[in-house]
Motif scaffolding. Structure first.
Motif, PDB file in Angstrom:
ATOM      1  N   SER A 184       0.838  -1.197   0.000  1.00 40.69           N
ATOM      2  CA  SER A 184       0.000   0.000   0.000  1.00 40.69           C
ATOM      3  C   SER A 184       0.869   1.241   0.000  1.00 40.69           C
ATOM      4  N   LYS A 185       0.392   2.275  -0.634  1.00 36.08           N
ATOM      5  CA  LYS A 185       1.085   3.556  -0.604  1.00 36.08           C
ATOM      6  C   LYS A 185       0.535   4.453   0.509  1.00 36.08           C
ATOM      7  N   ARG A 186      -0.526   4.003   1.156  1.00 33.25           N
ATOM      8  CA  ARG A 186      -1.121   4.740   2.265  1.00 33.25           C
ATOM      9  C   ARG A 186      -0.318   4.516   3.536  1.00 33.25           C
ATOM     10  N   ARG A 187      -0.277   5.537   4.355  1.00 40.64           N
ATOM     11  CA  ARG A 187       0.350   5.395   5.667  1.00 40.64           C
ATOM     12  C   ARG A 187      -0.723   4.900   6.631  1.00 40.64           C
ATOM     13  N   ILE A 188      -0.503   3.708   7.131  1.00 41.40           N
ATOM     14  CA  ILE A 188      -1.467   3.085   8.030  1.00 41.40           C
ATOM     15  C   ILE A 188      -0.714   2.671   9.289  1.00 41.40           C
ATOM     16  N   GLU A 189      -1.142   3.207  10.411  1.00 41.71           N
ATOM     17  CA  GLU A 189      -0.532   2.830  11.683  1.00 41.71           C
ATOM     18  C   GLU A 189      -1.339   1.692  12.293  1.00 41.71           C
ATOM     19  N   PHE A 190      -0.782   1.071  13.315  1.00 39.89           N
ATOM     20  CA  PHE A 190      -1.363  -0.160  13.852  1.00 39.89           C
ATOM     21  C   PHE A 190      -1.195  -0.190  15.367  1.00 39.89           C
ATOM     22  N   THR A 191      -2.300  -0.405  16.061  1.00 37.60           N
ATOM     23  CA  THR A 191      -2.264  -0.521  17.517  1.00 37.60           C
ATOM     24  C   THR A 191      -3.207  -1.621  17.970  1.00 37.60           C
ATOM     25  N   ASP A 192      -2.616  -2.660  18.553  1.00 36.79           N
ATOM     26  CA  ASP A 192      -3.380  -3.738  19.178  1.00 36.79           C
ATOM     27  C   ASP A 192      -4.524  -4.260  18.311  1.00 36.79           C
ATOM     28  N   GLY A 193      -4.189  -4.582  17.060  1.00 36.33           N
ATOM     29  CA  GLY A 193      -5.154  -5.188  16.156  1.00 36.33           C
ATOM     30  C   GLY A 193      -6.023  -4.214  15.385  1.00 36.33           C
ATOM     31  N   ARG A 194      -5.820  -2.913  15.603  1.00 33.44           N
ATOM     32  CA  ARG A 194      -6.624  -1.891  14.919  1.00 33.44           C
ATOM     33  C   ARG A 194      -5.766  -1.108  13.933  1.00 33.44           C
ATOM     34  N   MET A 195      -6.302  -0.917  12.745  1.00 31.50           N
ATOM     35  CA  MET A 195      -5.656  -0.109  11.717  1.00 31.50           C
ATOM     36  C   MET A 195      -6.057   1.355  11.926  1.00 31.50           C
ATOM     37  N   GLU A 196      -5.088   2.234  11.766  1.00 28.84           N
ATOM     38  CA  GLU A 196      -5.339   3.663  11.878  1.00 28.84           C
ATOM     39  C   GLU A 196      -4.847   4.320  10.591  1.00 28.84           C
ATOM     40  N   PHE A 197      -5.786   4.744   9.750  1.00 30.86           N
ATOM     41  CA  PHE A 197      -5.465   5.332   8.456  1.00 30.86           C
ATOM     42  C   PHE A 197      -5.163   6.817   8.644  1.00 30.86           C
ATOM     43  N   LEU A 198      -3.957   7.204   8.286  1.00 32.46           N
ATOM     44  CA  LEU A 198      -3.545   8.594   8.456  1.00 32.46           C
ATOM     45  C   LEU A 198      -4.108   9.458   7.327  1.00 32.46           C
TER      46      LEU A 198
END
Length: 183
Positions: free
Chosen positions: A18-32
């Motif tokens: 992916s070219k998207r910046r996606i962060e990750f915390t405890d099983g959850r995706m966080e789309f910047l």
């Protein structure tokens, strides 16, 4: 998988393509959010300043918006700029770095994203033992340089126009705040 049920490996596999910046915390995706022109101009300015300083002295590696930083198991962030000293290259891996010595974040105008940079990421980078964390705030026209003191950050300085934002970690590295915010 549903939010909260992603594994670390599933996250890495998805974001590898992916070219998207996606962060990750405890099983959850966080789309910047997509960066703005001002955001990218500030990141570019800081990257080239830090890169030039580090390369001339052969101190390590600097990356710009593109390498994941593993804070701990099941938590990854995408710093705007990340520096790793050559003495710590054991933390440098192809998919994600397992540590950093300095990170810089350019604050978004969105109130939720501002809170993430000033509060959540402050805690996360401290948890990861990142020695220095710069918060670059275009809206306030300040650069806040934080240094790790034990398990939390202490403010080294809040630098405004007419000043040089100076690093604690990298002796001699500073950024002219007027030039930075003239983007």
């Amino acid at each position: 998988p549903e939010q909260g049920e992603w594994s670390e490996e599933q996250y890495l596999e998805l974001t590898d393509h992916s070219k998207r910046r996606i962060e990750f915390t405890d099983g959850r995706m966080e789309f910047l959010p997509m960066p703005t022109d001002i955001h990218e101009s500030l990141v570019e300015f800081l990257f080239f300043a830090l890169h030039e300083f580090v390369e001339k002295r052969m101190l390590g590696k600097v990356r710009w918006t593109g390498i994941r930083l593993r804070i701990r198991p099941r938590k990854y962030l995408f710093p705007d700029i990340i520096f790793l000293h050559k003495d710590n290259f054991r933390a440098r891996h192809n998919r994600a770095w397992e540590g950093a010595d300095l990170v810089m974040e350019v604050v978004s105008g969105d109130p939720k994203e501002r809170q993430r940079d000033y509060e959540e990421k402050l805690l996360a980078y401290a948890e990861a033992k990142v020695a220095e964390y710069w918060i670059v705030d275009y809206e306030r026209q300040v650069v806040v340089v934080n240094r790790l003191d034990g398990d939390r950050y202490a403010v080294h300085g809040e630098f405004a126009r007419g000043q040089q934002a100076a690093s604690v970690l990298l002796d001699g590295f500073s950024v002219n705040v007027d030039a930075l915010f003239a983007v």
